[in-house]
Design a protein around this motif. Structure first.
Motif, PDB file in Angstrom:
ATOM      1  N   TYR A  23     -32.594  46.276 112.593  1.00  0.00           N
ATOM      2  CA  TYR A  23     -32.340  46.956 113.857  1.00  0.00           C
ATOM      3  C   TYR A  23     -33.581  47.682 114.337  1.00  0.00           C
ATOM      4  N   LYS A  26     -36.011  45.023 115.717  1.00  0.00           N
ATOM      5  CA  LYS A  26     -35.557  44.464 116.984  1.00  0.00           C
ATOM      6  C   LYS A  26     -35.622  45.501 118.095  1.00  0.00           C
ATOM      7  N   ARG A 344     -26.002  43.955 126.591  1.00  0.00           N
ATOM      8  CA  ARG A 344     -26.215  43.736 125.167  1.00  0.00           C
ATOM      9  C   ARG A 344     -27.191  42.567 125.037  1.00  0.00           C
ATOM     10  N   TYR A 345     -28.414  42.884 124.619  1.00  0.00           N
ATOM     11  CA  TYR A 345     -29.466  41.883 124.548  1.00  0.00           C
ATOM     12  C   TYR A 345     -30.047  41.866 123.143  1.00  0.00           C
ATOM     13  N   LYS A 346     -30.136  40.666 122.571  1.00  0.00           N
ATOM     14  CA  LYS A 346     -30.586  40.500 121.187  1.00  0.00           C
ATOM     15  C   LYS A 346     -29.715  41.318 120.238  1.00  0.00           C
ATOM     16  N   GLY A 347     -28.436  41.473 120.597  1.00  0.00           N
ATOM     17  CA  GLY A 347     -27.499  42.203 119.756  1.00  0.00           C
ATOM     18  C   GLY A 347     -27.573  43.709 119.883  1.00  0.00           C
ATOM     19  N   PHE A 370     -21.749  49.820 119.459  1.00  0.00           N
ATOM     20  CA  PHE A 370     -21.165  48.531 119.804  1.00  0.00           C
ATOM     21  C   PHE A 370     -20.181  48.803 120.929  1.00  0.00           C
TER      22      PHE A 370
END
Length: 409
Positions: A23, A26, A344-347, A370
């Protein structure tokens, strides 16, 4: 056995570190990528509210009551009213808990949840530090409207399709039912258009609209022509400067409810867009339209934009799709000079916004949340949403009411 336990512990720690590092990596990549497009990174204030802290609240239960969970799991939230300087609310019903109980009791009635749910409203007078809870009988608390310091609560019964409206003149401390209807459009605390369900048949519901000038004590049914305007799904309506406003095929119809006179203003929306809804910002009193592009294939995604017809200002983000390729971006939230969206981009949940109608954009990444898109509301520079929290320092994993404060400078 000790070695097996040790291996398991080490593995769990390793997995946790892997995801935490993942995380972090990213998040950094996203920050660098979005920042390279000229969008400035900011950090707003975010905190989690645990319903276990509400007086009288009890944990929810799952798996035939074998597992106790955070109380928010009991609720289906449909109402978010961010703190307005005096009071704030969120609410819904205990349908999720009722669903568990119906399942455990092996009740075959497909409407068991709707028939047995209770409407709940949570209230804060200290900007979300604490909340109190109140129940409103059968149904689900769906919406709060405020005008001139008076608050109106809509409760909906999903099994009967009936409505009730409650009024509070003391910041939500006490409520009084004023009618079995819901307020469609409101002009003053005593002057509004309300709706009742006239009939319900299989696959069809019929509504009637009424106009009252004394808070619902007496009312007149709207003309068939005006009812057709309000019922037509191709149109959209709101109130502006004391009048009912209807968008109809490139025209704004300003309707005086007392004289029945109509003024028409022609507007032209930007090319390659389709009208979605008409709205008015409470703070600025600006009328704006929500538009949807119809060239999604060209940029491989959909986007929603905000258009101010009287100043011919069109606010859209990432027009060419280079920042968020193949992702839908919906500018949904408008609050005075704030216009924003969540992607929500790239999770990873990413919040984008502008405070000057698109001249400059800010963003922040929220990797610990989330997000549930259905239950989010922005108002008074505050964001209320329900989200699952994972891997955040000092916060136990689980679902919470998330409260954000948007920095204005």
């Amino acid at each position: 056995m000790k070695w097996i336990a040790l291996v398991l512990i080490v593995s769990i720690i390793g997995i946790a570190i892997y995801f935490a590092v993942g995380y972090a990596v990213k998040t950094k990549i996203l920050e660098l990528k979005i920042g390279s497009k000229g969008v400035k990174m900011q950090k707003n204030e975010w905190r989690e509210f645990d319903l276990n802290n509400v007086p009288g609240e009890t944990p929810g239960s799952l798996f035939s009551s074998r597992k106790k969970v955070n109380p928010i799991y009991k609720y289906r939230l449909e109402l978010m009213y961010p703190f307005d300087g005096k009071v704030g609310f969120f609410g819904g019903s205990d349908r999720e808990q009722v669903h568990e109980e119906c399942f455990n009791a092996k009740i075959s009635d497909r409407y068991c949840d709707e028939k047995n749910e209770t409407a709940y409203l949570f209230r804060t007078i200290d900007d979300g530090k604490t909340f109190t809870r109140a129940s409103f009988g059968h149904g689900i608390a769906q919406e709060i409207k405020e005008i001139d310091g008076v608050y109106f609560l809509k409760v909906f019964e999903a099994d009967t399709w009936r409505y009730r409206t409650y009024r509070s003149d003391d910041l939500g401390r006490t409520w009084k039912e004023i009618g079995k209807f819901y307020i469609e459009e409101i002009f003053t605390k005593d002057r509004f258009i309300y709706t009742v369900v006239k009939s319900i048949t299989i696959g069809k519901r019929e509504y009637s609209y009424y106009y009252t000038k004394d808070g619902g004590k007496t009312a007149n049914k709207l003309s068939e022509e005006l009812q057709d305007l309000l019922l037509n799904e191709s149109y959209s309506h709101t109130t502006h400067n004391g009048k009912l406003v209807v968008y109809q095929n490139g025209h704004l119809l300003y309707i005086d409810m007392d004289t029945n006179k109509t003024q028409t203003k022609e507007i032209e929306i930007p090319q390659k867009t389709t009208f979605r809804s008409i709205n008015v910002d409470k703070k600025s009193n600006e009328l704006y339209l929500k538009l949807m592009n119809h060239d999604a294939k060209e940029i491989n995604r959909y986007r929603m934009s905000i258009y101010y017809p009287f100043s011919d200002t069109h606010v859209e983000f990432d027009e060419d799709g280079k920042i968020f390729p193949n992702k839908d971006v919906f500018l949904t939230y408008v609050d005075d000079d704030y216009i924003g969206a969540f992607v929500r981009y790239k999770g990873i949940l990413t919040h984008i916004w502008t405070m000057n109608k698109g001249e400059k954009w800010d963003f922040e990444v929220l990797p610990h949340y989330f997000w549930n898109t259905a239950f989010t509301k922005v108002g008074n520079k505050r964001i209320y949403m329900e989200a699952i929290v994972q891997a955040k320092k000092g916060v136990e994993n689980g679902s919470y009411l998330i409260i954000g404060k948007i920095k204005t400078k």
